[in-house]
Design a protein around this motif. Structure first.
Motif, PDB file in Angstrom:
ATOM      1  N   GLY A  68       0.786  -1.245   0.000  1.00  0.00           N
ATOM      2  CA  GLY A  68       0.000   0.000   0.000  1.00  0.00           C
ATOM      3  C   GLY A  68       0.812   1.287   0.000  1.00  0.00           C
ATOM      4  O   GLY A  68       0.238   2.379   0.082  1.00  0.00           O
ATOM      5  N   CYS A  69       2.141   1.192  -0.079  1.00  0.00           N
ATOM      6  CA  CYS A  69       2.964   2.411  -0.127  1.00  0.00           C
ATOM      7  C   CYS A  69       2.538   3.285  -1.315  1.00  0.00           C
ATOM      8  O   CYS A  69       2.484   4.514  -1.215  1.00  0.00           O
ATOM      9  CB  CYS A  69       4.441   2.079  -0.287  1.00  0.00           C
ATOM     10  N   SER A  70       2.241   2.616  -2.427  1.00  0.00           N
ATOM     11  CA  SER A  70       1.961   3.366  -3.656  1.00  0.00           C
ATOM     12  C   SER A  70       0.604   4.072  -3.603  1.00  0.00           C
ATOM     13  O   SER A  70       0.304   4.881  -4.474  1.00  0.00           O
ATOM     14  CB  SER A  70       2.024   2.443  -4.872  1.00  0.00           C
ATOM     15  N   SER A  71      -0.197   3.809  -2.553  1.00  0.00           N
ATOM     16  CA  SER A  71      -1.446   4.564  -2.473  1.00  0.00           C
ATOM     17  C   SER A  71      -1.166   6.027  -2.135  1.00  0.00           C
ATOM     18  O   SER A  71      -1.953   6.906  -2.470  1.00  0.00           O
ATOM     19  CB  SER A  71      -2.401   3.940  -1.448  1.00  0.00           C
ATOM     20  N   CYS A  72      -0.055   6.300  -1.478  1.00  0.00           N
ATOM     21  CA  CYS A  72       0.312   7.695  -1.183  1.00  0.00           C
ATOM     22  C   CYS A  72       1.502   8.165  -2.008  1.00  0.00           C
ATOM     23  O   CYS A  72       1.605   9.341  -2.312  1.00  0.00           O
ATOM     24  CB  CYS A  72       0.644   7.868   0.294  1.00  0.00           C
ATOM     25  N   HIS A  73       2.404   7.248  -2.308  1.00  0.00           N
ATOM     26  CA  HIS A  73       3.579   7.623  -3.104  1.00  0.00           C
ATOM     27  C   HIS A  73       3.379   7.118  -4.523  1.00  0.00           C
ATOM     28  O   HIS A  73       3.675   5.965  -4.823  1.00  0.00           O
ATOM     29  CB  HIS A  73       4.850   7.000  -2.516  1.00  0.00           C
ATOM     30  N   ASN A  74       2.837   7.978  -5.387  1.00  0.00           N
ATOM     31  CA  ASN A  74       2.594   7.558  -6.766  1.00  0.00           C
ATOM     32  C   ASN A  74       2.776   8.729  -7.708  1.00  0.00           C
ATOM     33  O   ASN A  74       3.133   9.832  -7.288  1.00  0.00           O
ATOM     34  CB  ASN A  74       1.190   6.939  -6.884  1.00  0.00           C
ATOM     35  N   PHE A 132      11.967  12.423   6.799  1.00  0.00           N
ATOM     36  CA  PHE A 132      10.788  13.013   7.450  1.00  0.00           C
ATOM     37  C   PHE A 132      11.061  14.470   7.852  1.00  0.00           C
ATOM     38  O   PHE A 132      12.211  14.924   7.859  1.00  0.00           O
ATOM     39  CB  PHE A 132      10.335  12.191   8.666  1.00  0.00           C
ATOM     40  N   HIS A 133       9.985  15.174   8.173  1.00  0.00           N
ATOM     41  CA  HIS A 133      10.148  16.589   8.526  1.00  0.00           C
ATOM     42  C   HIS A 133      10.981  16.781   9.779  1.00  0.00           C
ATOM     43  O   HIS A 133      11.607  17.818   9.955  1.00  0.00           O
ATOM     44  CB  HIS A 133       8.781  17.263   8.681  1.00  0.00           C
ATOM     45  N   SER A 134      10.978  15.795  10.659  1.00  0.00           N
ATOM     46  CA  SER A 134      11.775  15.935  11.881  1.00  0.00           C
ATOM     47  C   SER A 134      13.262  15.787  11.581  1.00  0.00           C
ATOM     48  O   SER A 134      14.099  16.221  12.365  1.00  0.00           O
ATOM     49  CB  SER A 134      11.365  14.866  12.894  1.00  0.00           C
ATOM     50  N   VAL A 146       9.301   2.595   9.701  1.00  0.00           N
ATOM     51  CA  VAL A 146       8.398   3.566  10.336  1.00  0.00           C
ATOM     52  C   VAL A 146       7.147   3.739   9.486  1.00  0.00           C
ATOM     53  O   VAL A 146       6.018   3.666   9.975  1.00  0.00           O
ATOM     54  CB  VAL A 146       9.108   4.938  10.524  1.00  0.00           C
ATOM     55  N   MET A 147       7.348   3.957   8.187  1.00  0.00           N
ATOM     56  CA  MET A 147       6.209   4.169   7.285  1.00  0.00           C
ATOM     57  C   MET A 147       5.227   3.007   7.341  1.00  0.00           C
ATOM     58  O   MET A 147       4.022   3.199   7.464  1.00  0.00           O
ATOM     59  CB  MET A 147       6.715   4.319   5.843  1.00  0.00           C
ATOM     60  N   SER A 148       5.757   1.765   7.244  1.00  0.00           N
ATOM     61  CA  SER A 148       4.842   0.630   7.185  1.00  0.00           C
ATOM     62  C   SER A 148       4.032   0.533   8.476  1.00  0.00           C
ATOM     63  O   SER A 148       2.845   0.228   8.450  1.00  0.00           O
ATOM     64  CB  SER A 148       5.601  -0.666   6.912  1.00  0.00           C
TER      65      SER A 148
HETATM   66  C1  HEC Z   1      -1.083   7.333   4.081  1.00  0.00           C
HETATM   67  C2  HEC Z   1      -0.067   7.803   3.160  1.00  0.00           C
HETATM   68  C3  HEC Z   1       1.297   7.114   3.149  1.00  0.00           C
HETATM   69  C4  HEC Z   1       1.579   5.775   3.012  1.00  0.00           C
HETATM   70  C5  HEC Z   1       0.590   4.611   2.896  1.00  0.00           C
HETATM   71  C6  HEC Z   1       3.016   5.666   2.983  1.00  0.00           C
HETATM   72  N1  HEC Z   1       3.586   6.900   3.094  1.00  0.00           N
HETATM   73 FE1  HEC Z   1       5.589   7.321   3.035  1.00  0.00          FE
HETATM   74  N2  HEC Z   1       5.178   9.258   3.496  1.00  0.00           N
HETATM   75  C7  HEC Z   1       3.923   9.806   3.652  1.00  0.00           C
HETATM   76  C8  HEC Z   1       4.049  11.171   4.141  1.00  0.00           C
HETATM   77  C9  HEC Z   1       2.903  12.116   4.449  1.00  0.00           C
HETATM   78  C10 HEC Z   1       5.428  11.418   4.283  1.00  0.00           C
HETATM   79  C11 HEC Z   1       6.096  12.712   4.786  1.00  0.00           C
HETATM   80  C12 HEC Z   1       6.289  12.658   6.295  1.00  0.00           C
HETATM   81  C13 HEC Z   1       7.183  13.767   6.796  1.00  0.00           C
HETATM   82  O1  HEC Z   1       7.789  14.468   5.982  1.00  0.00           O
HETATM   83  O2  HEC Z   1       7.312  13.922   8.021  1.00  0.00           O
HETATM   84  C14 HEC Z   1       6.112  10.192   3.858  1.00  0.00           C
HETATM   85  C15 HEC Z   1       7.494  10.024   3.850  1.00  0.00           C
HETATM   86  C16 HEC Z   1       8.163   8.890   3.406  1.00  0.00           C
HETATM   87  C17 HEC Z   1       9.583   8.748   3.332  1.00  0.00           C
HETATM   88  C18 HEC Z   1      10.619   9.801   3.727  1.00  0.00           C
HETATM   89  C19 HEC Z   1      11.020  10.604   2.523  1.00  0.00           C
HETATM   90  C20 HEC Z   1      11.841  11.828   2.832  1.00  0.00           C
HETATM   91  O3  HEC Z   1      12.440  12.372   1.878  1.00  0.00           O
HETATM   92  O4  HEC Z   1      11.879  12.296   3.979  1.00  0.00           O
HETATM   93  C21 HEC Z   1       9.847   7.487   2.842  1.00  0.00           C
HETATM   94  C22 HEC Z   1      11.196   6.867   2.564  1.00  0.00           C
HETATM   95  C23 HEC Z   1       8.569   6.846   2.640  1.00  0.00           C
HETATM   96  N3  HEC Z   1       7.569   7.729   2.983  1.00  0.00           N
HETATM   97  C24 HEC Z   1       8.400   5.543   2.182  1.00  0.00           C
HETATM   98  C25 HEC Z   1       7.196   4.852   2.284  1.00  0.00           C
HETATM   99  C26 HEC Z   1       7.074   3.414   2.127  1.00  0.00           C
HETATM  100  C27 HEC Z   1       8.214   2.477   1.764  1.00  0.00           C
HETATM  101  C28 HEC Z   1       5.766   3.104   2.354  1.00  0.00           C
HETATM  102  C29 HEC Z   1       5.136   1.744   2.421  1.00  0.00           C
HETATM  103  C30 HEC Z   1       5.693   0.831   3.407  1.00  0.00           C
HETATM  104  C31 HEC Z   1       5.068   4.360   2.626  1.00  0.00           C
HETATM  105  N4  HEC Z   1       5.967   5.383   2.581  1.00  0.00           N
HETATM  106  C32 HEC Z   1       3.703   4.467   2.861  1.00  0.00           C
HETATM  107  C33 HEC Z   1       2.738   9.180   3.368  1.00  0.00           C
HETATM  108  C34 HEC Z   1       2.577   7.817   3.205  1.00  0.00           C
END
Ligand code: HEC
Length: 197
Positions: A68-74, A132-134, A146-148
Motif C-alpha cells: 500500500g505504499c503506492s497509495s500515497c507515493h505515486n 521526514f520533517h523531523s 516507520v512508514m509501514s
Molecule cells: C497514508 C499515506 C502514506 C503511506 C501509505 C506511505 N507513506 Fe511514506 N510518506 C507519507 C508522508 C505524508 C510522508 C512525509 C512525512 C514527513 O515528511 O514527516 C512520507 C514520507 C516517506 C519517506 C521519507 C522521505 C523523505 O524524503 O523524507 C519514505 C522513505 C517513505 N515515505 C516511504 C514509504 C514506504 C516504503 C511506504 C510503504 C511501506 C510508505 N511510505 C507508505 C505518506 C505515506
C-alpha cells in the motif's frame, strides 16, 4: 552589475525593462526546470527494459504496491501528489514528530490537519537523508519500517524492508551537470546591497 543588464536583455528580448523581480523569478524557475534526474533504473524498467531492475528490486516494487505504499507515493515523482497524516494507523513516537511544525495545521487551523504533510516524492530518496520533517531518521531502512507501521499498520520483516530499500534505490536518476554560475564583475556604478527599511 552592468553585465546583468546585457544578460537580462538577451534573456527577455521583448521586455522594455527586463530587470524586474518577476524576471529574476522566471530566470531561476527556468534554471530549476533543468534540474531533472532522468533515466533512473525504475524509469528504464517502465520504458520496457525488464533487466533494469534486479530480482530484489522487483520484489521490493511488488511489496511497495501490495503493502500500500503506492497509495500515497505515486505519480511521476513517486509521491508529492497530496497531503496525508503522518501517522495514519499509529501515532509516531514523539521524537519522530517535528518540533514546532504541525504541517498543514499551520495553514488550515483545522485540528484534523495536525501533522498532515505532503507525501514525500521518493525520486532520489536514497541520496537525501535525514528523512521526514523531523530529520531524525538517517537510515532508509528505518524510514521504511516507520512508514509501514504508522501509515499502514503493517510490520515488515527484515527481508521485506531490504527489498523495498533496494527498490527505492532504483529511483536514483542521473544527476544534472551544473555549470557553476560566475557572477558578472562589479563596476564602480554597481549599487551596494541594501535592505529596504
Ligand atoms: C497514508 C499515506 C502514506 C503511506 C501509505 C506511505 N507513506 Fe511514506 N510518506 C507519507 C508522508 C505524508 C510522508 C512525509 C512525512 C514527513 O515528511 O514527516 C512520507 C514520507 C516517506 C519517506 C521519507 C522521505 C523523505 O524524503 O523524507 C519514505 C522513505 C517513505 N515515505 C516511504 C514509504 C514506504 C516504503 C511506504 C510503504 C511501506 C510508505 N511510505 C507508505 C505518506 C505515506
Amino acid at each position: 552589475m552592468t553585465d546583468y543588464i546585457v544578460m537580462f536583455s538577451k534573456a527577455f528580448p521583448n521586455d522594455a525593462t527586463p530587470i524586474t523581480f518577476d524576471n529574476f523569478a522566471k530566470a531561476i524557475e527556468a534554471f530549476e526546470a533543468t534540474l531533472i534526474t532522468p533515466a533512473a533504473p525504475f524509469d528504464q524498467y517502465l520504458e520496457g527494459d525488464a533487466y533494469a531492475l534486479s530480482a530484489q528490486q522487483k520484489a521490493g516494487l511488488k511489496l511497495f504496491i501490495e503493502k500500500g505504499c503506492s497509495s500515497c507515493h505515486n505519480g511521476i515523482n513517486v509521491g508529492g501528489q497530496d497531503y496525508f497524516p503522518f501517522g495514519v494507523t499509529e501515532r509516531p513516537t514523539a521524537s519522530l514528530l517535528p518540533r514546532d511544525d504541525k504541517g498543514r495545521f499551520a495553514v488550515t487551523k483545522v485540528p484534523n490537519d495536525e501533522y498532515v504533510f505532503r507525501s514525500a516524492p521518493l525520486r532520489n530518496v536514497a541520496l537525501r537523508p535525514p528523512y521526514f520533517h523531523s530529520g531524525q531518521v538517517w537510515s532508509l531502512k528505518q524510514a521504511v519500517g516507520v512508514m509501514s507501521e504508522i501509515q499502514l499498520g503493517v510490520k515488515l520483516n527484515d527481508r521485506e524492508k531490504d527489498d523495498i530499500v533496494a527498490f527505492l534505490n532504483s529511483l536514483t536518476g542521473q544527476l544534472p551537470k551544473i555549470d557553476y554560475p560566475i557572477l558578472p564583475a562589479r563596476t564602480d556604478t554597481t549599487p551596494k546591497p541594501s535592505i529596504e527599511k
